[in-house]
Each structure stands twice: as C-alpha cells, then as structure tokens.
Design a protein around this motif. Structure first.
Motif, PDB file in Angstrom:
ATOM      1  N   VAL A   2       3.097   0.335  -1.652  1.00 38.44           N
ATOM      2  CA  VAL A   2       1.991  -0.419  -1.090  1.00 38.44           C
ATOM      3  C   VAL A   2       0.903  -0.570  -2.144  1.00 38.44           C
ATOM      4  N   GLN A   3       0.257  -1.737  -2.174  1.00 36.92           N
ATOM      5  CA  GLN A   3      -0.808  -1.987  -3.130  1.00 36.92           C
ATOM      6  C   GLN A   3      -2.016  -1.112  -2.850  1.00 36.92           C
ATOM      7  N   LYS A   4      -2.701  -0.708  -3.898  1.00 35.49           N
ATOM      8  CA  LYS A   4      -3.855   0.172  -3.767  1.00 35.49           C
ATOM      9  C   LYS A   4      -5.151  -0.636  -3.871  1.00 35.49           C
ATOM     10  N   TYR A  35      -4.773   2.887   0.232  1.00 37.44           N
ATOM     11  CA  TYR A  35      -3.572   2.081   0.529  1.00 37.44           C
ATOM     12  C   TYR A  35      -3.774   1.301   1.830  1.00 37.44           C
ATOM     13  N   TYR A 106       7.894   1.584   2.617  1.00 39.01           N
ATOM     14  CA  TYR A 106       6.732   2.467   2.658  1.00 39.01           C
ATOM     15  C   TYR A 106       7.122   3.872   2.216  1.00 39.01           C
ATOM     16  N   GLU A 108       5.326   5.906   0.800  1.00 44.22           N
ATOM     17  CA  GLU A 108       4.176   6.795   0.917  1.00 44.22           C
ATOM     18  C   GLU A 108       4.081   7.452   2.287  1.00 44.22           C
TER      19      GLU A 108
END
Length: 174
Positions: A2-4, A35, A106, A108
C-alpha cells in the motif's frame, strides 16, 4: 504494498475506531496515517468479517514482524469468545470466502481469531464435567466387560474364572 501518505483526516480514523477497538491506539493511528490505502480495506474487511462473526469484538493492533519491508504489520484480531473448535469453522469460511482472495494486495495486514480458551484447571474437573455426556446404559461402569467383550454380566452368578474364559473364547475350559 500500500502507498504511504501522511495526514489522514481525523474523521476517517474516528470512523475506524467505531468499527474496531484499537490496542495501543497511538501506534495504530500512526500506522493507518502512514498507509491510508488501508482505510478502504479495513472498512471492507469489517463488512466481510461481520458476515461470519456478526457480534464478535474486532481489535486492531500493530506488531513487529519480518514479513514486511517496514518491520511491522497491522493485525485484526477477531475476539472469538469460546473454545477454538467452536470458532474455527467460521474463521475458515471467512478465509475461503474473502481473505485468501484479498491478502496478496495487503501484506501489511494479518487477520487472526483470538480465542478465549479457559485456563487449564484440575484434570479431575475436566473429567467431572464430562460425566453423563456419552449415552450409555446405566450399568456401563459395572458391566463394561459385558458391553465391550460380550462377557456375561457380573450380576449373574458367574465366577471370575468363567467370565475370563468366556471373554477369551476358551469354551474348552468351561
């Protein structure tokens, strides 16, 4: 992955706090703020989890891991109160219906059931709690040789020698 991003609106975090209980809230908030792409995922996860666990408490926490580049992951814990065997079928259904199709996007996030197992107690308490749970004749304990091996019931006038011969099929000894 996922982009931060930074600076997620507080209303979004508050909305998630209505859906999930945050453990170490500052860490969870910081993780979600880092995120924000997880917000839509967490909202969808909530809906999907509720299909299999309609009333269970859902907890978000951050834990260290070596599975991700960041060294941490967000964990959703489903508070599956009761014994492991009672909640496992629902969790397996959830994994098959939704989680396996979604988890690669995902890395994370992990989702686990958290069982409320009773503390191990005295083994005699466990045995006592099982008394009467197996349907059996009322004289089962006294006449178990009769029910298991087919020997004559002890209530009859047979001697121990006769019973042991019968149990071993030694008809010649009678």
């Amino acid at each position: 992955m996922v982009q931060k991003f930074l600076n997620l609106p507080a209303a979004v975090v508050q909305n998630l706090q209505q859906l999930f209980t945050f453990v170490e809230a500052d860490k969870v908030k910081e993780y979600i703020e880092n995120y924000p792409g997880l917000v839509a995922f967490l909202q969808e996860a909530y809906v999907e989890i509720r299909k299999c666990f309609p009333t269970k408490q859902l907890v978000l926490k951050v834990r260290a891991t070596n599975r991700t580049d960041t060294g941490s992951e967000l964990v959703i814990l489903i508070q599956a109160i009761g014994k492991r065997w009672q909640a496992t079928p629902n969790f397996n259904q959830f994994k098959n219906d939704w989680w396996f199709k979604t988890q690669q996007q995902y890395e994370e996030v992990s989702i686990y059931p958290q069982y409320d197992e009773a503390e191990p107690g005295d083994p005699w308490d466990t045995i006592e709690s099982m008394i009467g749970t197996v349907p059996a004749p009322s004289d089962w304990s006294a006449e178990h040789d009769h029910y298991i091996h087919g020997t004559p019931k002890r209530g009859n006038d047979t001697t121990l020698f006769e019973r042991s011969c019968y149990a071993r099929n030694y008809s010649s000894c009678l």
